[in-house]
Motif scaffolding. Structure first.
Motif, PDB file in Angstrom:
ATOM      1  N   GLY A 151       0.842  -1.113   0.007  1.00 28.65           N
ATOM      2  CA  GLY A 151       0.005   0.121   0.010  1.00 28.65           C
ATOM      3  C   GLY A 151       0.654   1.409  -0.017  1.00 28.65           C
ATOM      4  O   GLY A 151       0.378   2.262  -0.569  1.00 28.65           O
ATOM      5  N   ARG A 152       2.067   1.260   0.687  1.00 26.16           N
ATOM      6  CA  ARG A 152       2.894   2.322   0.403  1.00 26.16           C
ATOM      7  C   ARG A 152       3.894   2.626  -0.728  1.00 26.16           C
ATOM      8  O   ARG A 152       4.916   3.246  -0.650  1.00 26.16           O
ATOM      9  N   SER A 153       3.801   1.798  -1.821  1.00 20.05           N
ATOM     10  CA  SER A 153       4.625   1.786  -2.851  1.00 20.05           C
ATOM     11  C   SER A 153       3.561   1.646  -4.088  1.00 20.05           C
ATOM     12  O   SER A 153       2.233   1.622  -4.076  1.00 20.05           O
ATOM     13  N   ASP A 154       4.158   1.879  -5.330  1.00 17.21           N
ATOM     14  CA  ASP A 154       3.398   1.731  -6.654  1.00 17.21           C
ATOM     15  C   ASP A 154       3.350   0.479  -7.155  1.00 17.21           C
ATOM     16  O   ASP A 154       3.120   0.306  -8.387  1.00 17.21           O
ATOM     17  N   PHE A 155       3.937  -0.586  -6.367  1.00 16.35           N
ATOM     18  CA  PHE A 155       4.014  -2.004  -6.889  1.00 16.35           C
ATOM     19  C   PHE A 155       2.838  -2.368  -7.713  1.00 16.35           C
ATOM     20  O   PHE A 155       3.061  -2.993  -8.680  1.00 16.35           O
ATOM     21  N   ASN A 156       1.625  -2.388  -7.032  1.00 17.81           N
ATOM     22  CA  ASN A 156       0.464  -3.085  -7.815  1.00 17.81           C
ATOM     23  C   ASN A 156       0.104  -2.284  -8.929  1.00 17.81           C
ATOM     24  O   ASN A 156      -0.184  -2.749 -10.011  1.00 17.81           O
ATOM     25  N   PHE A 157       0.331  -0.740  -8.823  1.00 14.63           N
ATOM     26  CA  PHE A 157       0.009  -0.135 -10.330  1.00 14.63           C
ATOM     27  C   PHE A 157       0.979  -0.433 -11.162  1.00 14.63           C
ATOM     28  O   PHE A 157       0.506  -0.695 -12.370  1.00 14.63           O
ATOM     29  N   ASP A 158       2.400  -0.611 -10.938  1.00 12.84           N
ATOM     30  CA  ASP A 158       3.469  -0.813 -12.029  1.00 12.84           C
ATOM     31  C   ASP A 158       3.250  -2.263 -12.669  1.00 12.84           C
ATOM     32  O   ASP A 158       3.563  -2.392 -13.771  1.00 12.84           O
ATOM     33  N   TYR A 159       2.786  -3.280 -11.947  1.00 14.56           N
ATOM     34  CA  TYR A 159       2.730  -4.616 -12.231  1.00 14.56           C
ATOM     35  C   TYR A 159       0.938  -4.729 -12.657  1.00 14.56           C
ATOM     36  O   TYR A 159       0.765  -6.004 -12.877  1.00 14.56           O
ATOM     37  N   GLY A 160       0.510  -3.888 -13.066  1.00 14.08           N
ATOM     38  CA  GLY A 160      -1.020  -3.848 -13.679  1.00 14.08           C
ATOM     39  C   GLY A 160      -2.062  -4.366 -13.159  1.00 14.08           C
ATOM     40  O   GLY A 160      -3.001  -5.021 -13.577  1.00 14.08           O
ATOM     41  N   VAL A 161      -2.219  -4.645 -11.591  1.00 13.24           N
ATOM     42  CA  VAL A 161      -3.072  -4.890 -10.993  1.00 13.24           C
ATOM     43  C   VAL A 161      -4.220  -4.227 -10.014  1.00 13.24           C
ATOM     44  O   VAL A 161      -5.130  -4.595  -9.278  1.00 13.24           O
ATOM     45  N   SER A 162      -3.723  -2.697 -10.028  1.00 14.01           N
ATOM     46  CA  SER A 162      -4.665  -1.715  -9.418  1.00 14.01           C
ATOM     47  C   SER A 162      -4.652  -0.540 -10.257  1.00 14.01           C
ATOM     48  O   SER A 162      -3.790  -0.546 -11.226  1.00 14.01           O
ATOM     49  N   PHE A 163      -5.783   0.029 -10.060  1.00 15.98           N
ATOM     50  CA  PHE A 163      -6.191   1.182 -10.952  1.00 15.98           C
ATOM     51  C   PHE A 163      -6.592   2.397 -10.238  1.00 15.98           C
ATOM     52  O   PHE A 163      -7.132   2.302  -8.957  1.00 15.98           O
ATOM     53  N   THR A 164      -6.546   3.450 -10.785  1.00 14.18           N
ATOM     54  CA  THR A 164      -6.905   4.792 -10.115  1.00 14.18           C
ATOM     55  C   THR A 164      -8.569   4.982 -10.095  1.00 14.18           C
ATOM     56  O   THR A 164      -8.936   4.295 -10.889  1.00 14.18           O
ATOM     57  N   ARG A 165      -8.892   5.890  -9.230  1.00 10.38           N
ATOM     58  CA  ARG A 165     -10.142   6.073  -9.085  1.00 10.38           C
ATOM     59  C   ARG A 165     -10.682   6.565 -10.619  1.00 10.38           C
ATOM     60  O   ARG A 165     -11.937   6.198 -11.004  1.00 10.38           O
ATOM     61  N   ASP A 166     -10.034   7.475 -11.157  1.00 10.56           N
ATOM     62  CA  ASP A 166     -10.315   8.156 -12.577  1.00 10.56           C
ATOM     63  C   ASP A 166     -10.432   6.702 -13.628  1.00 10.56           C
ATOM     64  O   ASP A 166     -11.442   6.959 -14.545  1.00 10.56           O
ATOM     65  N   GLN A 167      -9.713   5.944 -13.647  1.00  7.33           N
ATOM     66  CA  GLN A 167      -9.566   4.743 -14.509  1.00  7.33           C
ATOM     67  C   GLN A 167     -10.734   3.940 -14.235  1.00  7.33           C
ATOM     68  O   GLN A 167     -11.522   3.518 -15.260  1.00  7.33           O
ATOM     69  N   VAL A 168     -11.210   3.528 -12.976  1.00  6.74           N
ATOM     70  CA  VAL A 168     -12.353   2.897 -12.558  1.00  6.74           C
ATOM     71  C   VAL A 168     -13.585   3.582 -12.980  1.00  6.74           C
ATOM     72  O   VAL A 168     -14.475   2.888 -13.670  1.00  6.74           O
ATOM     73  N   ALA A 169     -13.688   4.914 -12.962  1.00  8.45           N
ATOM     74  CA  ALA A 169     -14.637   5.752 -13.466  1.00  8.45           C
ATOM     75  C   ALA A 169     -14.784   5.708 -14.728  1.00  8.45           C
ATOM     76  O   ALA A 169     -15.891   5.606 -15.192  1.00  8.45           O
ATOM     77  N   ALA A 170     -14.008   5.938 -15.467  1.00  5.94           N
ATOM     78  CA  ALA A 170     -13.968   5.856 -16.935  1.00  5.94           C
ATOM     79  C   ALA A 170     -14.124   4.546 -17.567  1.00  5.94           C
ATOM     80  O   ALA A 170     -14.286   4.504 -18.662  1.00  5.94           O
TER      81      ALA A 170
END
Length: 218
Positions: A151-170
């Motif tokens: 949770g305190r790093s970009d690991f999930n985002f960098d490896y394609g399994v987490s997404f920003t609120r804007d991405q989910v909304a869009a």
């Protein structure tokens, strides 16, 4: 040739949808399917070889994780072994429990990890939720594998399994290598890393969605 079963109602409909045949006819149908199964096995062997031959990506970014041993870096998660498998477990920071489907799969991790360790492979589970939440859910489920918070790093985002609120909304994000609606902020996946002979950290493979079926050993 379909033989009469003498059944009625739903039971009859279920039987007739498959067809009831003689032993000889069943053997012939099974042989035809066997030929396709063998072809699938050969194709799977070819895909496995191609997977092993993929180029490797140098990991130059520093990631920190919170877990049972305190804060650790990605290299430290190898625990002295040469290979590291990370299962991306769906558990967003705001959730109170982990994904039910990930939970079903995770029920088999403890025993599988023992065998992986004997083959110079460490396997850990990573989610974005705070470690306190992960630990509480782990106790509830009776698991013992190593589960860490990214949770305190970009690991999930960098490896394609987490997404920003804007991405989910869009409803537009890159998941499983294509732009699509991720559905939720956190998805399932697997990433594999190795230690190079010079101590470098290398990313060798990641898979998502149906690509992680190999982990379902129930």
């Amino acid at each position: 040739m379909v033989l009469s079963t003498g059944l009625t109602g739903k039971e009859d409909m279920m039987e007739m949808s498959h067809g009831i045949v003689s032993a000889e006819e069943w053997q012939e149908a099974r042989k035809r399917l066997l030929a396709q199964e063998k072809e699938f096995t050969r194709l799977r062997d070819t895909l496995s070889r191609q997977r092993r031959e993929l180029p490797w990506e140098l990991v130059s970014k520093t990631y920190r994780f919170d877990g049972p041993d305190g804060e650790q870096s990605l290299p430290e998660l190898f625990d002295g072994r040469s290979q590291l498998v990370v299962y991306h477990f769906m558990f967003a920071p705001e959730w109170d429990a982990g994904c039910p489907h990930c939970s079903h799969w995770a029920d088999s991790f403890d025993h599988a990890i023992v065998h992986l360790n004997h083959r110079d492979v460490t396997m850990v589970v990573v989610s974005r939720a705070p470690y306190e939440k992960l630990r509480a859910y782990e106790r509830r489920m009776g698991w013992h594998f190593k589960w860490l918070s990214s949770g305190r790093s970009d690991f999930n985002f960098d490896y394609g399994v987490s997404f920003t609120r804007d991405q989910v909304a869009a409803k537009r994000a890159i998941y499983n290598y294509v732009e699509q609606d991720p559905g939720v902020s956190d998805r399932e996946g697997i990433s594999v890393f190795v230690r190079g002979g010079d101590g470098s950290l290398l990313h060798t493979y990641s898979a998502y969605a149906r690509g992680i079926d190999m982990l379902n050993v129930d």
